[in-house]
Design an enzyme around this catalytic site. Structure first.
Site, PDB file in Angstrom:
ATOM      1  N   HIS A   1       0.890  -1.155   0.000  1.00 57.08           N
ATOM      2  CA  HIS A   1       0.000   0.000   0.000  1.00 57.08           C
ATOM      3  C   HIS A   1       0.934   1.212   0.000  1.00 57.08           C
ATOM      4  O   HIS A   1       1.360   1.686   1.061  1.00 57.08           O
ATOM      5  CB  HIS A   1      -0.884   0.042   1.236  1.00 57.08           C
ATOM      6  CG  HIS A   1      -1.642  -1.230   1.498  1.00 57.08           C
ATOM      7  ND1 HIS A   1      -2.479  -1.800   0.577  1.00 57.08           N
ATOM      8  CD2 HIS A   1      -1.690  -2.038   2.590  1.00 57.08           C
ATOM      9  CE1 HIS A   1      -3.016  -2.898   1.083  1.00 57.08           C
ATOM     10  NE2 HIS A   1      -2.549  -3.067   2.301  1.00 57.08           N
TER      11      HIS A   1
ATOM     12  N   ASP B   1       3.843  -4.314   2.671  1.00 63.81           N
ATOM     13  CA  ASP B   1       2.556  -3.859   3.185  1.00 63.81           C
ATOM     14  C   ASP B   1       2.552  -2.387   3.569  1.00 63.81           C
ATOM     15  O   ASP B   1       2.456  -1.514   2.724  1.00 63.81           O
ATOM     16  CB  ASP B   1       2.158  -4.756   4.368  1.00 63.81           C
ATOM     17  CG  ASP B   1       0.691  -4.631   4.760  1.00 63.81           C
ATOM     18  OD1 ASP B   1       0.004  -3.747   4.236  1.00 63.81           O
ATOM     19  OD2 ASP B   1       0.228  -5.413   5.602  1.00 63.81           O
TER      20      ASP B   1
ATOM     21  N   HIS C   1      -1.742 -12.257   4.447  1.00 59.65           N
ATOM     22  CA  HIS C   1      -1.620 -12.480   5.898  1.00 59.65           C
ATOM     23  C   HIS C   1      -2.033 -13.907   6.279  1.00 59.65           C
ATOM     24  O   HIS C   1      -1.177 -14.697   6.665  1.00 59.65           O
ATOM     25  CB  HIS C   1      -2.399 -11.445   6.723  1.00 59.65           C
ATOM     26  CG  HIS C   1      -2.052 -10.037   6.433  1.00 59.65           C
ATOM     27  ND1 HIS C   1      -0.768  -9.541   6.571  1.00 59.65           N
ATOM     28  CD2 HIS C   1      -2.814  -8.986   5.992  1.00 59.65           C
ATOM     29  CE1 HIS C   1      -0.751  -8.261   6.225  1.00 59.65           C
ATOM     30  NE2 HIS C   1      -1.971  -7.905   5.862  1.00 59.65           N
TER      31      HIS C   1
ATOM     32  N   ARG D   1      -5.353   2.098  12.447  1.00 58.97           N
ATOM     33  CA  ARG D   1      -6.137   2.430  11.261  1.00 58.97           C
ATOM     34  C   ARG D   1      -6.623   3.877  11.280  1.00 58.97           C
ATOM     35  O   ARG D   1      -6.788   4.509  10.218  1.00 58.97           O
ATOM     36  CB  ARG D   1      -7.324   1.470  11.133  1.00 58.97           C
ATOM     37  CG  ARG D   1      -7.993   1.510   9.795  1.00 58.97           C
ATOM     38  CD  ARG D   1      -9.029   0.405   9.647  1.00 58.97           C
ATOM     39  NE  ARG D   1     -10.170   0.585  10.533  1.00 58.97           N
ATOM     40  CZ  ARG D   1     -11.331  -0.044  10.387  1.00 58.97           C
ATOM     41  NH1 ARG D   1     -11.488  -0.918   9.404  1.00 58.97           N
ATOM     42  NH2 ARG D   1     -12.330   0.159  11.227  1.00 58.97           N
TER      43      ARG D   1
END
Length: 458
Positions: free
Chosen positions: A64, A326, A275, A88
């Site tokens: 990402h 990631d 994952h 998050r």
């Protein structure tokens, strides 16, 4: 008559699909592919002598890109127990501040770092599509095109995966405000993928797609997406990353995430389960035997406190895995593979957990496995230094004492467990040098623009 190769390289030691070879001459054609390989050859005039051992460059199967800009910004303790779910919120804050120029600058910086860390390709799991309020750009593919621009600028190979994302949780829950830049319905998502076919082909990018997670798409939406897209190219999905995700999936369906995925979706060698951290013994065996790749991101999984993937059991069942970076708290092959092995050691309180067997090198085992899994998850052919393959190559620094004193599999063990990313000297992608002596030709320019983005985020 066949044309002469564009360039010839000489390596005193090279890791070929058949094993280590000495005094190897690699011929590379104008198309960026390997035209020929000869071992036990003298160094001839006009052949470039490489500065250290030669390895195939690896694919980074999960990225990402925009999250590289927030690395280090979520390391302040909150009022309660911090987890993925508190992290998050910082990610949503970053999403609300960046525009297409920023995303391109962040991705370019990241891709240079990946190249310097030993990766030759990135698989970009791209779900940041719209303005902060959810309004599409005038070109709905704007953000994806910026990612492709960054890859072209830096020279890294790329497999682009636009991501379908529609919901906040299982059962079709409405997205929350922080998720508005991610959201599509199936029709607009299929149009996005179609819009990206031509620019991907023009820039040499591979194109697949991803479904963000089981909580972000309903079964009906997933089936519509799968039915509406070509039956080729990679398909990726986050699954079983956090224990809360497992609990929510059980409450919604009576099944665990990997169990549900394997029973309800056509999981095969095209698929990559990102994952897959929390699995039962049965799920572990079934995922291994499905032909799919487990996409492991050990540094991010450690940073978020997600858990430890059951790699020893998974490999015992013949499972395939690759590595990704990631959220990009780390950006090197060595750091990810080292942490993968160390996680198994910490859990089991034993050493050398992922070696192929007695007398086998851990470094060689994890490197070979991640190389093959990464290539599969990126939608590429067989990886490695072989005729017809893309010339995606990595040269370790032969002046480093650890590397200079090693041979064969000891080179990999020294690189991964003693030296790390600093041992990467040169990287070639599709026959073109992108890193030379640890440096990218546009590095200073890319750093200046990236620094401006970081100041904006501050």
């Amino acid at each position: 008559m066949a044309s002469s190769p564009a360039q010839r390289l000489f390596a005193e030691q090279a890791l070929l699909p058949t094993g280590w070879a000495e005094d190897v001459v690699i011929a590379i054609g104008d198309d960026g592919r390997i035209a020929g390989i000869e071992a036990d050859q003298p160094l001839a005039t006009g052949v470039e002598r490489l500065a250290g051992p030669l390895l195939p460059a690896m694919a980074n199967l999960h990225s990402h890109a925009f999250q590289r800009a927030m690395a280090g910004l979520a390391e302040v303790a909150g009022a309660g127990d911090d987890s993925f779910w508190t992290w998050r919120e910082e990610m949503y804050r970053t999403v609300g501040l960046v525009d297409p120029d920023d995303v391109e600058a962040i991705a370019a910086k990241l891709y240079v770092e990946m190249l310097k860390g030993g990766f030759g390709r990135v698989v970009e799991f791209h779900y940041l599509h719209h303005h902060a309020d959810g309004t599409p750009y005038s070109d709905p593919a704007e953000m994806s095109l910026r990612i492709l621009n960054a890859a072209e600028t830096t020279g890294i190979g790329i497999t682009h995966l636009p991501v379908f994302y529609a919901h906040a949780n299982f059962g079709g829950a409405a997205p929350n405000p922080g998720q508005r830049p991610f959201v599509h319905d199936p029709e607009s998502f299929l149009a996005l993928v179609d819009r990206l076919v031509r620019p991907s082909a023009e820039t040499g990018a591979a194109l697949g797609y991803a479904i963000h997670s089981l909580r972000a798409a309903t079964p009906e939406e997933m089936r519509t997406i799968i039915a509406g897209l070509p039956r080729s190219g990679p398909v990726h999905i986050h699954v079983a990353e956090q224990t809360r995700e497992v609990e929510d999936c059980l409450a919604w369906s009576g099944r665990r995430p990997v169990e549900w995925l394997l029973q309800e979706m056509p999981v095969d060698g095209r698929w990559c389960a990102i994952h897959a951290t929390h699995m039962t013994a049965d799920e572990t065996e079934r995922l291994a035997k499905s032909g799919a790749v487990a996409g492991l991101c050990p540094a991010t999984e450690a940073n978020l406190g997600d858990g430890i993937f059951p790699a020893t059991d998974y490999l015992a069942h013949g499972g395939r895995f690759g590595i990704g970076t990631d959220s990009h708290v780390a950006t090197s092959v060595a750091e990810e593979l080292r942490l993968l092995e160390y996680g198994q050691r910490l859990r089991d309180r034993r050493r050398n957990r992922l070696a192929a067997g007695p007398g086998a090198s851990v470094g060689r085992t994890v490197f070979d496995t991640a190389l093959a899994g990464g290539a599969q998850a990126a939608g590429l052919g067989r990886p490695g230094i072989s005729p017809g393959a893309r010339a995606d190559l990595l040269v370790l620094d032969g002046a480093n004492p650890f590397i200079a004193a090693a041979s064969g599999d000891r080179i990999l063990d020294r690189w991964l467990f003693a030296v790390g990313g600093e041992a990467v000297r040169d990287v070639m992608v599709a026959g073109k040098w992108t890193i030379r002596n640890g440096h990218h030709a546009r590095e200073e320019e890319i750093d200046r623009v990236f620094q401006r983005v970081l100041k904006k985020l501050r």
